[in-house]
Design an enzyme around this catalytic site. Structure first.
Site, PDB file in Angstrom:
ATOM      1  N   HIS A  30       0.834  -1.204   0.000  1.00 57.34           N
ATOM      2  CA  HIS A  30       0.000   0.000   0.000  1.00 57.34           C
ATOM      3  C   HIS A  30       0.869   1.255   0.000  1.00 57.34           C
ATOM      4  O   HIS A  30       1.171   1.804   1.049  1.00 57.34           O
ATOM      5  CB  HIS A  30      -0.910   0.000   1.224  1.00 57.34           C
ATOM      6  CG  HIS A  30      -1.799  -1.207   1.303  1.00 57.34           C
ATOM      7  ND1 HIS A  30      -1.352  -2.445   1.739  1.00 57.34           N
ATOM      8  CD2 HIS A  30      -3.113  -1.388   0.992  1.00 57.34           C
ATOM      9  CE1 HIS A  30      -2.352  -3.317   1.692  1.00 57.34           C
ATOM     10  NE2 HIS A  30      -3.422  -2.712   1.248  1.00 57.34           N
ATOM     11  N   HIS A 276      -3.918   2.777  -3.776  1.00 56.62           N
ATOM     12  CA  HIS A 276      -4.182   2.388  -2.398  1.00 56.62           C
ATOM     13  C   HIS A 276      -3.519   1.066  -2.078  1.00 56.62           C
ATOM     14  O   HIS A 276      -2.800   0.947  -1.093  1.00 56.62           O
ATOM     15  CB  HIS A 276      -5.694   2.304  -2.158  1.00 56.62           C
ATOM     16  CG  HIS A 276      -6.056   1.697  -0.847  1.00 56.62           C
ATOM     17  ND1 HIS A 276      -6.420   2.449   0.238  1.00 56.62           N
ATOM     18  CD2 HIS A 276      -6.087   0.405  -0.425  1.00 56.62           C
ATOM     19  CE1 HIS A 276      -6.660   1.645   1.266  1.00 56.62           C
ATOM     20  NE2 HIS A 276      -6.472   0.404   0.890  1.00 56.62           N
ATOM     21  N   GLU A 435     -20.565  -4.180  22.541  1.00 57.88           N
ATOM     22  CA  GLU A 435     -19.684  -5.305  22.845  1.00 57.88           C
ATOM     23  C   GLU A 435     -18.372  -5.225  22.066  1.00 57.88           C
ATOM     24  O   GLU A 435     -17.299  -5.522  22.604  1.00 57.88           O
ATOM     25  CB  GLU A 435     -20.375  -6.636  22.536  1.00 57.88           C
ATOM     26  CG  GLU A 435     -21.650  -6.887  23.325  1.00 57.88           C
ATOM     27  CD  GLU A 435     -22.874  -6.209  22.720  1.00 57.88           C
ATOM     28  OE1 GLU A 435     -22.752  -5.595  21.626  1.00 57.88           O
ATOM     29  OE2 GLU A 435     -23.954  -6.285  23.330  1.00 57.88           O
ATOM     30  N   HIS A 497     -30.644 -15.488  22.017  1.00 53.75           N
ATOM     31  CA  HIS A 497     -29.804 -15.182  23.174  1.00 53.75           C
ATOM     32  C   HIS A 497     -29.106 -16.412  23.761  1.00 53.75           C
ATOM     33  O   HIS A 497     -28.332 -16.283  24.690  1.00 53.75           O
ATOM     34  CB  HIS A 497     -30.657 -14.505  24.261  1.00 53.75           C
ATOM     35  CG  HIS A 497     -30.960 -13.063  23.974  1.00 53.75           C
ATOM     36  ND1 HIS A 497     -31.513 -12.649  22.789  1.00 53.75           N
ATOM     37  CD2 HIS A 497     -30.759 -11.928  24.705  1.00 53.75           C
ATOM     38  CE1 HIS A 497     -31.660 -11.329  22.805  1.00 53.75           C
ATOM     39  NE2 HIS A 497     -31.211 -10.874  23.952  1.00 53.75           N
TER      40      HIS A 497
END
Lengths: 695, 695
Positions: A30, A276, A435, A497
């Site tokens: 890159h 890039h 989370e 869950h």
């Protein structure tokens, strides 16, 4: 105001040329961002950051995080120029086997690299964790010093890219950074408008500055592109320098939106997606060199004068370090107890009283105790002896039992709530429903190096934070996850869950310990064992529901947990007819099944196996003792997918698991309906005995 | 302007009381939000949305997404009131085994539930996918109709909560929704300032409205809280109605920030975290009933007049449906070919020409072809016959080979770029660097039901989208993942980008097919097989590097892929001395090792096993044929963690895998250094033969 001389400009152009050369040599990589970010990175390493190239682990140093890790050359070349011991040959070895210049920066691999980055969003989010940790560390060691006057004051500097801003984890962590008013954090956002699919307009048109203002950040725009046309491009380093210096004095985190042109000034490939992620090609590299006054026929050309100039960073670092040493010595004299604590933390030693502090739970086969509740009691019990341990939950504090009783929250004073009191140096973390951000922040805290963080959520939501867990494992960070509600035992909340595949999926991660204790005392022993390790993350999988607390006079000691698996109850026959192996809440099924089988004359051993990884680390002799090769009749019981248990039970064994999603109902119904019963274990044991004989 | 009469108000209060009763009865659940959102949900179901309770699958219906799935009662009670066939007994059975009212809404389980929600952020993000799909479907079927005049115009309505806004995936999807100018999307954000840890001020102080403005959304503030004190609380339903109706005419997605008080009007538990996730308690329920003029001694009290009033929704739905039928019939008459396409899509049938369109690749043992490249060619080849298939990449289009050649991008006309031309009905999706958002959007597209979406990124970044993949599997959605760069074969980008544990971790997910084809022709067959399934997601794990295209005259047909595992090359000995089992790029090692072993007189069978799940679905007889029990000498080869392969190779087998992270170097070096060589396979084969004999 940056006050660059010709040699500074030549140095920055040298960075561009080296970046182009290094990628060209290996043939992939890159180059573009490393070229256009050269002035910004140079400013940081040569003028803005406090660091000492001779001592990359100096306690007083600022931290640098390259969130766009694919542009690793941005950092490697600055480490080379500043004198960290990265040399031209290392740049020439970019992205090759055994080099210290891998494709993405790797901590503990290259001097001066503070964090492993590459997965987008991760560096930026972990930098927020570093900023958390700096504040907490200061609170532990030097809370009364005025701002800027403590040896524990330092700043976190980040370079981030468009991709970092697109990733959700940047939202989670940066929203929290604004909320926490992290004055010690500055992010340069390289708004170059290019990602792999070329012009970011194809997928990304939000106003990032406005978004960060909504988070409560200071936002400064530094526009080098102006109307976006290369013809008007001016690298106004003074404006950038001013923004960076101002950010040191801000009371909030700062986002500097720096509008650049990728691969500047490569004549045909600037401002394109091609520059890039691919080598520019010999022709383009040569043309760029000519443009910048370099010899197009030479590669890796560095003027002696340039290197002499940039390596003055070493002398500056030495002087800053020396000045800091004085403040630090004064602090030590004034704070002998805290200095003792610091010495222990730097050495990575545990407090003397830890083992004693770990609670012992009385046997209780009636009411029992959920292992999550036991974990909460452990945290409360060791809070006093282990001030470096801190953590919290992603909005499930009470469910995860992650709050140490009586400890204050880590929160700006003005943001305390009726339920949570605290201050900027508090100990209880509140991540909100974030989370993934939590996971990355825990990594950043651990990377700062002095404290030990933990974070909780439901086990099923470990999925949300998986990229962070992987990075913790890759970086060998001692982060602890408190993942509760670890099976269908979660009950009524239902299939979305209830973890089914998570235990297996987590065990698949190299370098992560997954521990599922059977009862309260195994939980205490597990915490003790986890804290003894400093070179890896660990996950505690804990029950929502109560499980028996075993009478350890009847069963083997819970401290055997450190071995990962142990004979919890021996067969009456000496050599067992069958071995039942279980984890967590299913150990009770094995224990019950053993009673039934023994009554029927079947010699039955129960092995509690809370941690497969620790068991695998034991000697072959120990493992043979627990699971003798000759005893082929084996049953494993775990309320998760069977995957991975064949390794333990062998061809003749039986695996009791669940290979489908759960349902919404009370947990006793679910265990019964899904086949987790004593009878099922007994039946499997008999099948396995038969199979083992038959072969 | 909503024009509510007394019976409407009574109906809304009935909702609150039913919510409190239902949670109280089962003893756990989330009453608070269901109480305070009662007016908003009632407005949607009774006045704002176009739907027909008698036909929950009506093509012309609006979609409702309850992103705060924990508040499932919000939806269940409206389904009851509107007459979807959810009755009082169902509400009484909330969160119990076998009920149609599970803890969180589950699609295909309860009439009127469009999507399984619960994991926060997921519903909102998938709603963005529904809005994508609606636009694409309209483009396929009725592109020339004026806005609002097509039978394929419908609106997506979402209720989202604080937690949804905190989750990173909401950032990814909503940034993209703004970018895509999704006029067909309205989100009510229930800003109640309460999550499980009580006052959200402890972790969440961003300005959500400002953030969505930065994304390009219309943002409307509807403030029922006013100064936040319950004393000033006024449920101004007219203001909400106006905002919702306005959003139908907006040219952008709309966020209605609705400031509510959770559990309103429960006298002591309103505005607290306790009312979020726990039963209120008998006393509080009774007090609430008294306050609202209900008999505190009765439970599940519903006035006859209320139900008679709300069930008028059925008549309204019938009338709307009838009016739509006319437009639809006119469309069918005017568009016979498109109607034929629609019929096929509704029936879920594949186009007749699919198998023929699948390309056949000529054998090529020299240069070979990367399976990702083969996948790209497959997509290009079937694009014409299968207009319902569409997809893209999370900013890795060229690397993932996910662009069908010549197809336009799905993008507002004003946002085309020099690299990508397209329009609002385009086919190529651009997700930006937003893997998780991509996953949820793919789910939403699949849920809309008429088109089939795919999305690509690097295999290692499947970690970012894991919660979405799980939800695809739970919901049995035919989403296809194109995960390329599927091993250390990725090379120079190094350990953060090299999948190690991902194959095992993905196989652990129940209901997901993981396919790792060995060569170009297996890739084509895999695509064919994936598209034939409509009841599950599938993942293609594809190589970056070229692999041989096998001569299928020499080796078994690639169409055997549908069986998951097949004998690719037979042993010269008839019954093999050893079986080599491999997937993907490692099949070539097995093939080479077989040559060596056969030369040495060892009869060697090669089994290509691209899909463990499909193999497990085969008859016992077929599996026995491929892997005869009697042949215990077996070697598996896969460049991933060994976990899960013992099941296939058995006690005497050998597993060749990698149980640590990779490194940054070219892929040939990595395969060699990490032990993936022909010699290693040969040696393992010999060890296994010895072990098998020894036992």
């Amino acid at each position: 105001k940056a006050g660059w001389s010709d040699v500074d400009i030549r140095a920055v152009d040298t960075v561009r040329v080296l970046a182009a050369d290094a990628v060209q040599k290996v043939g992939n990589g890159h180059p573009g961002t490393a070229m256009s970010l050269a002035p910004a990175a140079y400013l940081l390493y040569q003028q803005v950051m406090r660091h000492d190239p001779a001592d990359p682990h100096w306690l007083g140093r600022d931290r640098f995080v390259l969130s766009c890790g694919h542009s690793s050359l941005t950092q490697y070349i600055q480490l080379f120029l500043a004198g960290y011991g990265v040399e031209l040959d290392d740049l020439k070895a970019l992205r090759t086997w055994g080099s210290i210049t891998p494709g993405h920066p790797e901590v503990n691999h290259t001097p001066g690299v503070e964090i492993t980055t590459g997965p987008l969003g991760s560096g930026l989010a972990s930098a927020v964790g570093m900023a958390f940790a700096q504040r907490r560390q200061r609170g532990l060691l030097d809370p009364d010093a005025k701002p800027g006057e403590s040896p524990f004051d330092h700043h976190i500097w980040v370079i981030a890219s468009d991709g970092d801003m697109e990733e959700g984890v940047s939202h989670e962590a940066c929203s929290l950074a604004g909320h926490q008013e992290l004055a010690n954090l500055t992010v340069i956002y390289d708004a170059n408008q290019i990602s792999i699919e070329d012009d970011t307009d194809i997928a990304f048109s939000e106003n990032v500055g406005q978004r960060f203002e909504a988070y409560g950040w200071d936002v400064v725009d530094v526009d080098w592109r102006q109307d976006g046309n290369g013809a008007t491009y001016v690298e106004n380093v003074d404006a950038l320098w001013t923004a960076l210096e101002q950010s040191k004095r801000s009371k909030r985190p700062t986002l500097v939106v720096l509008h650049t042109i990728i691969a500047w000034p490569a004549p045909t490939k600037q401002d394109t997606g091609k520059s890039h992620g691919s080598a520019l090609g010999d022709e383009e590299v040569a043309a760029t060199k000519e443009l910048l006054g370099f010899n197009p026929k030479k590669t890796f050309e560095v003027d002696r004068a340039v290197l002499a100039h940039t390596r003055k960073a070493k002398a500056r670092g030495k002087a800053e370090h020396k000045a800091w040493d004085k403040t630090y010595a004064a602090w030590r004299r004034g704070n002998p107890e805290r200095a003792e604590l610091l010495d222990r933390l730097v050495a990575g030693e545990l407090p003397a009283g830890l083992d004693k502090a770990l609670p012992v739970f009385p046997a209780d086969s009636e009411k029992g105790l959920a292992t999550r509740a036991a974990s909460g009691k452990v945290l409360g019990a060791i809070a006093g002896v282990m001030p470096e341990l801190w953590g919290g939950s992603a909005d499930l504090a009470e469910s995860n039992n992650t709050t140490m009783e009586g400890e204050e929250s880590f929160i700006p004073t003005g943001k305390q709530t009726r339920e949570w009191k605290g201050g900027p140096y508090g100990r209880t973390l509140h991540f909100g429903v974030r989370e993934h951000g939590m996971g990355m922040i825990l990594n950043g805290i651990a990377l700062e190096g002095l404290t030990r963080p933990y974070g909780g959520t439901f086990l099923v939501f470990s999925d949300y934070m998986r990229p962070a867990v992987r990075l913790a494992a890759i970086q060998k960070l001692p982060v602890t996850y408190v993942w509760t509600h670890d099976s269908i035992g979660l009950g009524e909340d239902g299939p979305t869950h209830q973890p089914i595949e998570q235990l297996a999926a987590l065990r698949a991660i190299p370098g992560l310990d997954v521990i599922r204790p059977a009862d309260a005392n195994e939980t205490a022993a597990a915490w003790g064992a986890v804290l003894r390790h400093r070179d890896r993350p660990a996950a505690l999988a804990l029950t929502r529901q109560a499980v028996p607390v075993y009478d350890r006079k009847e069963y083997a000691k819970a401290t055997n947990v450190t071995k990962g698996g142990y004979i919890m109850a021996e067969a009456s026959t000496g050599t067992p007819d069958v071995i039942l192996i279980a984890t967590g809440s299913e150990v009770q099924l094995a224990v019950e099944a053993r009673k039934t089988l023994e009554k029927q004359g079947v010699g039955t051993r129960v092995v509690s196996m809370p941690c497969r990884e620790w068991f695998d680390e034991q000697s072959a002799a120990y493992r043979e003792k627990v699971l003798p090769r000759a005893v082929r009749a084996r049953v494993s019981v775990e309320a998760g997918v069977p995957q991975g248990w064949r390794e333990v039970v062998g061809d003749a064994g039986e695996v009791i698991g669940i290979d489908h999603y759960g349902a919404s109902a009370d947990f006793t119904t679910l265990f019964k309906e899904f086949g987790f019963t004593t009878q099922a274990v007994v039946a499997a044991a008999k099948r396995s005995i038969k199979t083992a004989k038959g072969n």
